[in-house]
Design a protein around this motif. Structure first.
Motif, PDB file in Angstrom:
ATOM      1  N   ALA A 345      25.261  67.059  67.536  1.00 17.21           N
ATOM      2  CA  ALA A 345      26.496  66.097  67.558  1.00 17.21           C
ATOM      3  C   ALA A 345      25.845  64.872  66.565  1.00 17.21           C
ATOM      4  CB  ALA A 345      26.589  65.145  68.800  1.00 17.21           C
ATOM      5  N   ASP A 346      26.720  64.446  65.591  1.00 16.49           N
ATOM      6  CA  ASP A 346      25.993  63.930  64.412  1.00 16.49           C
ATOM      7  C   ASP A 346      25.773  62.320  65.139  1.00 16.49           C
ATOM      8  OD1 ASP A 346      26.433  65.470  62.499  1.00 16.49           O
ATOM      9  OD2 ASP A 346      28.550  64.912  62.249  1.00 16.49           O
ATOM     10  N   ALA A 347      26.503  61.853  65.913  1.00 15.57           N
ATOM     11  CA  ALA A 347      26.097  60.596  66.402  1.00 15.57           C
ATOM     12  C   ALA A 347      26.238  60.501  67.967  1.00 15.57           C
ATOM     13  CB  ALA A 347      26.994  59.383  65.966  1.00 15.57           C
ATOM     14  N   ILE A 348      25.369  60.069  68.911  1.00 14.16           N
ATOM     15  CA  ILE A 348      25.533  59.633  70.348  1.00 14.16           C
ATOM     16  C   ILE A 348      25.354  58.153  70.393  1.00 14.16           C
ATOM     17  CG2 ILE A 348      24.503  60.031  72.499  1.00 14.16           C
ATOM     18  CD1 ILE A 348      25.583  62.501  71.511  1.00 14.16           C
ATOM     19  N   LEU A 349      26.393  57.417  70.787  1.00  9.92           N
ATOM     20  CA  LEU A 349      26.282  56.222  71.157  1.00  9.92           C
ATOM     21  C   LEU A 349      25.924  55.920  72.737  1.00  9.92           C
ATOM     22  CD1 LEU A 349      29.820  55.033  69.542  1.00  9.92           C
ATOM     23  CD2 LEU A 349      27.920  55.952  68.458  1.00  9.92           C
ATOM     24  N   HIS A 350      24.929  55.228  72.942  1.00  5.17           N
ATOM     25  CA  HIS A 350      24.326  55.004  74.385  1.00  5.17           C
ATOM     26  C   HIS A 350      24.247  53.641  74.636  1.00  5.17           C
ATOM     27  CE1 HIS A 350      21.460  55.300  77.390  1.00  5.17           C
ATOM     28  NE2 HIS A 350      21.941  56.797  78.044  1.00  5.17           N
ATOM     29  N   PHE A 351      24.751  53.266  75.699  1.00  5.65           N
ATOM     30  CA  PHE A 351      24.670  51.956  76.282  1.00  5.65           C
ATOM     31  C   PHE A 351      23.851  51.746  77.679  1.00  5.65           C
ATOM     32  CE2 PHE A 351      28.365  52.924  73.755  1.00  5.65           C
ATOM     33  CZ  PHE A 351      28.517  51.806  72.915  1.00  5.65           C
ATOM     34  N   LYS A 352      23.475  50.433  77.565  1.00  2.96           N
ATOM     35  CA  LYS A 352      22.609  50.016  78.765  1.00  2.96           C
ATOM     36  C   LYS A 352      23.211  50.467  80.199  1.00  2.96           C
ATOM     37  CE  LYS A 352      20.381  46.068  76.152  1.00  2.96           C
ATOM     38  NZ  LYS A 352      20.107  44.810  75.994  1.00  2.96           N
ATOM     39  N   ASN A 353      24.047  50.503  80.626  1.00  4.95           N
ATOM     40  CA  ASN A 353      24.916  50.869  81.742  1.00  4.95           C
ATOM     41  C   ASN A 353      24.792  52.254  81.775  1.00  4.95           C
ATOM     42  OD1 ASN A 353      27.044  51.722  80.134  1.00  4.95           O
ATOM     43  ND2 ASN A 353      28.567  50.145  80.864  1.00  4.95           N
ATOM     44  N   GLY A 354      24.523  53.056  81.004  1.00  3.43           N
ATOM     45  CA  GLY A 354      24.497  54.535  80.934  1.00  3.43           C
ATOM     46  C   GLY A 354      25.802  55.362  80.458  1.00  3.43           C
ATOM     47  N   GLN A 355      26.617  54.493  79.949  1.00  6.10           N
ATOM     48  CA  GLN A 355      27.660  55.169  79.293  1.00  6.10           C
ATOM     49  C   GLN A 355      27.248  55.524  77.754  1.00  6.10           C
ATOM     50  OE1 GLN A 355      30.823  51.678  79.414  1.00  6.10           O
ATOM     51  NE2 GLN A 355      32.033  53.334  79.696  1.00  6.10           N
ATOM     52  N   ALA A 357      28.673  58.290  74.460  1.00  5.12           N
ATOM     53  CA  ALA A 357      29.689  58.899  73.821  1.00  5.12           C
ATOM     54  C   ALA A 357      29.411  60.020  72.593  1.00  5.12           C
ATOM     55  CB  ALA A 357      30.594  58.031  73.286  1.00  5.12           C
ATOM     56  N   ALA A 358      29.882  60.806  72.330  1.00 10.97           N
ATOM     57  CA  ALA A 358      29.376  61.766  71.338  1.00 10.97           C
ATOM     58  C   ALA A 358      30.401  61.900  70.008  1.00 10.97           C
ATOM     59  CB  ALA A 358      28.995  63.142  72.167  1.00 10.97           C
ATOM     60  N   ILE A 359      29.958  62.085  69.014  1.00 11.87           N
ATOM     61  CA  ILE A 359      30.663  61.950  67.946  1.00 11.87           C
ATOM     62  C   ILE A 359      30.324  62.976  66.765  1.00 11.87           C
ATOM     63  CG2 ILE A 359      31.288  60.378  65.734  1.00 11.87           C
ATOM     64  CD1 ILE A 359      31.382  57.960  67.752  1.00 11.87           C
ATOM     65  N   GLU A 360      31.281  63.630  66.159  1.00 10.83           N
ATOM     66  CA  GLU A 360      31.122  64.342  65.003  1.00 10.83           C
ATOM     67  C   GLU A 360      31.857  63.633  63.894  1.00 10.83           C
ATOM     68  OE1 GLU A 360      30.024  68.348  64.477  1.00 10.83           O
ATOM     69  OE2 GLU A 360      28.583  66.808  65.151  1.00 10.83           O
ATOM     70  N   VAL A 361      31.267  63.814  62.882  1.00  7.34           N
ATOM     71  CA  VAL A 361      31.805  63.436  61.597  1.00  7.34           C
ATOM     72  C   VAL A 361      32.509  64.351  60.449  1.00  7.34           C
ATOM     73  CG1 VAL A 361      31.401  61.809  59.416  1.00  7.34           C
ATOM     74  CG2 VAL A 361      30.024  61.376  61.667  1.00  7.34           C
ATOM     75  N   LYS A 362      33.626  64.522  60.390  1.00  8.58           N
ATOM     76  CA  LYS A 362      34.160  65.581  59.512  1.00  8.58           C
ATOM     77  C   LYS A 362      35.126  64.714  58.453  1.00  8.58           C
ATOM     78  CE  LYS A 362      32.697  68.838  61.887  1.00  8.58           C
ATOM     79  NZ  LYS A 362      31.402  69.504  61.417  1.00  8.58           N
ATOM     80  N   LEU A 363      34.716  65.079  57.191  1.00  5.69           N
ATOM     81  CA  LEU A 363      35.285  64.253  56.026  1.00  5.69           C
ATOM     82  C   LEU A 363      36.877  64.952  55.865  1.00  5.69           C
ATOM     83  CD1 LEU A 363      35.487  62.514  53.463  1.00  5.69           C
ATOM     84  CD2 LEU A 363      34.533  64.456  52.260  1.00  5.69           C
ATOM     85  N   GLY A 364      36.969  66.356  56.094  1.00  5.83           N
ATOM     86  CA  GLY A 364      38.217  66.705  55.993  1.00  5.83           C
ATOM     87  C   GLY A 364      38.927  67.033  57.235  1.00  5.83           C
ATOM     88  N   ASN A 365      40.339  67.001  57.143  1.00  5.05           N
ATOM     89  CA  ASN A 365      41.081  67.391  58.353  1.00  5.05           C
ATOM     90  C   ASN A 365      40.848  68.746  58.988  1.00  5.05           C
ATOM     91  OD1 ASN A 365      42.022  64.506  58.319  1.00  5.05           O
ATOM     92  ND2 ASN A 365      43.699  65.210  57.493  1.00  5.05           N
ATOM     93  N   ARG A 366      40.693  69.508  58.133  1.00  8.90           N
ATOM     94  CA  ARG A 366      40.773  71.055  58.582  1.00  8.90           C
ATOM     95  C   ARG A 366      39.502  71.377  59.563  1.00  8.90           C
ATOM     96  NH1 ARG A 366      41.795  74.516  52.796  1.00  8.90           N
ATOM     97  NH2 ARG A 366      43.813  73.554  52.311  1.00  8.90           N
ATOM     98  N   ALA A 367      38.355  70.644  59.206  1.00  7.30           N
ATOM     99  CA  ALA A 367      37.367  70.898  60.175  1.00  7.30           C
ATOM    100  C   ALA A 367      37.261  70.066  61.620  1.00  7.30           C
ATOM    101  CB  ALA A 367      36.092  70.340  59.366  1.00  7.30           C
ATOM    102  N   ILE A 368      38.440  69.344  61.935  1.00  7.58           N
ATOM    103  CA  ILE A 368      38.479  68.610  63.015  1.00  7.58           C
ATOM    104  C   ILE A 368      38.388  69.559  64.390  1.00  7.58           C
ATOM    105  CG2 ILE A 368      40.059  67.266  64.478  1.00  7.58           C
ATOM    106  CD1 ILE A 368      41.078  65.945  61.665  1.00  7.58           C
ATOM    107  N   ASP A 369      39.237  70.626  64.259  1.00 10.12           N
ATOM    108  CA  ASP A 369      38.985  71.501  65.515  1.00 10.12           C
ATOM    109  C   ASP A 369      37.538  71.972  65.743  1.00 10.12           C
ATOM    110  OD1 ASP A 369      41.929  71.442  65.690  1.00 10.12           O
ATOM    111  OD2 ASP A 369      42.259  73.263  64.727  1.00 10.12           O
ATOM    112  N   GLU A 370      37.106  72.291  64.775  1.00  4.74           N
ATOM    113  CA  GLU A 370      35.546  72.831  64.684  1.00  4.74           C
ATOM    114  C   GLU A 370      34.595  71.743  65.607  1.00  4.74           C
ATOM    115  OE1 GLU A 370      31.688  73.282  61.613  1.00  4.74           O
ATOM    116  OE2 GLU A 370      33.681  73.967  60.979  1.00  4.74           O
TER     117      GLU A 370
END
Length: 419
Positions: A345-355, A357-370
């Motif tokens: 995952a290109d980015a993991i957002l981690h917060f003090k309360n344990g929450q 989120a995982a993020i992928e970064v895709k410049l083009g819309n064709r790669a969104i499904d992937e």
């Protein structure tokens, strides 16, 4: 006088001044530390003012407490020029037993041997970077990370084209460039990058370095942007031009660039998994602003349009910069994830309360499904008996609409995002 452009760190500074006697703001040159500090300060001391520099440095040696006199909060700009002021600030905070007394700014880290006390409990630390797209007015802010963490639905539309994104990458996020033409922005980026090579890197530890070698290290780092390239890989790349440079020297150059807040690698996240998959601990290579990489690759916006693979890597770095600014304003941190099976995952957002989120970064819309499929696979690997399920999964794109897919994964153009 130019109007002050609000920064997301403003609220953090106010809160830290309420809780601590002093706040240290660090970050790269010209990112707005002094201006942000002045926006809260009631008096100021500029150690690099040439008219007063000599006498100020002498006072710092003889009686540093005199330099602290003034209405509070008192801004002490580029405090590292007189490191003894650190201990004076800490002592003043102890003696007065008050909060919100001092704001220190610095664009170079200081040798800890020069100060007697860490300042723990007295001096808080905040990091500034160049401006996020929301701060510079290049994101409409229709999608808030704070709302995503609460499970709220989103909708939005970015007006950016792929050409706009290329301009944002090469133009950088320095406050002085807001509202200027792309040509002016690139000239300012070039001036900043030249100063790194010729002067700024030497200010990290006082060691004079070969400017040509520094340039080749920075160029190699740029070629390896948004990757987990090892120091040995970068060294091998540089030795194609300098047979005399070795791994130790390259590491020292990179450390110096970190000390002046030019390089800011993204550290790895180590969650609890259901399987015994081995997690990579290598950092992802990033600069504090992707325009630095574009400069050392000699790439303008048209070059990036003609090389979408390189543009995608620089776009990822831009998104990471923005995510760091947004997430830290909410009290969280950003990491990356990669395991030895190739799951990432290109980015993991981690917060003090344990929450998290995982993020992928895709410049083009064709790669969104992937990207969406990869995020869902990662979410399944997490041991939910020992840590929370992700608060959200999202693919950040360059253009288009913000929406929630049927599988629950968000698609968010970077031009719609904010904290």
């Amino acid at each position: 006088m130019k109007k002050y452009l609000p920064r997301l760190v403003d609220d953090l500074l106010i809160k830290e001044l309420e809780a601590f006697g002093a706040v240290l703001i660090t970050g790269p040159k010209w990112c707005g530390k002094t201006t942000t500090g002045l926006n809260q300060a009631r008096s100021s001391l500029f150690l690099q003012n040439p008219d007063e520099r000599e006498q100020n440095l002498r006072l710092a040696d003889v009686k540093p407490s005199l330099l602290l006199e003034g209405e509070n909060p008192r801004l002490i700009d580029e405090w590292q020029d007189a490191p003894q002021l650190w201990d004076s600030v800490r002592f003043s905070v102890d003696q007065r037993g008050a909060t919100g007394l001092y704001i220190l700014t610095g664009s170079t880290s200081v040798n800890q041997d020069l100060i007697a006390h860490s300042g723990t409990g007295r001096i808080s630390r905040l990091k500034m970077r160049t401006m996020s797209l929301f701060e510079s007015g290049d994101s409409n802010g229709e999608v808030k990370i704070s709302q995503l963490l609460k499970g709220k639905n989103v909708a939005g539309k970015s007006t950016h084209t792929i050409e706009n994104i290329a301009h944002l990458i090469v133009g950088g996020g320095w406050p002085a460039s807001v509202g200027r033409s792309l040509e002016v922005k690139q000239r300012q980026v070039a001036g900043y990058c030249k100063s790194i090579i010729n002067t700024e890197i030497n200010s990290a530890d006082g060691i004079s370095r070969n400017s040509e070698k520094v340039q080749h290290v920075l160029r190699s780092y740029s070629r390896n942007i948004s990757s987990q390239a090892s120091i040995q890989t970068i060294t091998s790349d540089v030795t194609n031009n300098f047979e005399s440079i070795n791994r130790k020297t390259v590491s020292e150059y990179i450390d110096a660039l970190k000390e002046i807040f030019v390089i800011e690698d993204l550290q790895a996240w180590s969650p609890r998994l259901r399987s015994k998959t081995v997690i990579s601990t290598s950092p992802t290579r990033h600069f504090v602003d992707p325009a630095i990489a574009a400069y050392f690759l000699d790439a303008n916006s048209e070059d990036l349009i003609n090389d979408l693979e390189t543009m995608g890597l620089l776009f990822e770095s831009l998104v990471i910069r923005d995510l760091r600014i947004y997430t830290e304003s909410l009290g969280g941190k950003v990491y990356h994830y990669r395991d030895h099976s190739g799951q990432e995952a290109d980015a993991i957002l981690h917060f003090k309360n344990g929450q998290w989120a995982a993020i992928e970064v895709k410049l083009g819309n064709r790669a969104i499904d992937e990207g969406a499929e990869s995020l869902k696979t990662l979410a399944e690997k997490i041991d939910k008996s020992s840590m929370k399920a992700p608060s959200f999964l999202a693919v950040i794109s360059g253009t288009g609409y913000a929406y929630k897919r049927e599988d629950g994964v968000y698609v968010i153009p970077v031009g719609c995002l904010r904290n």
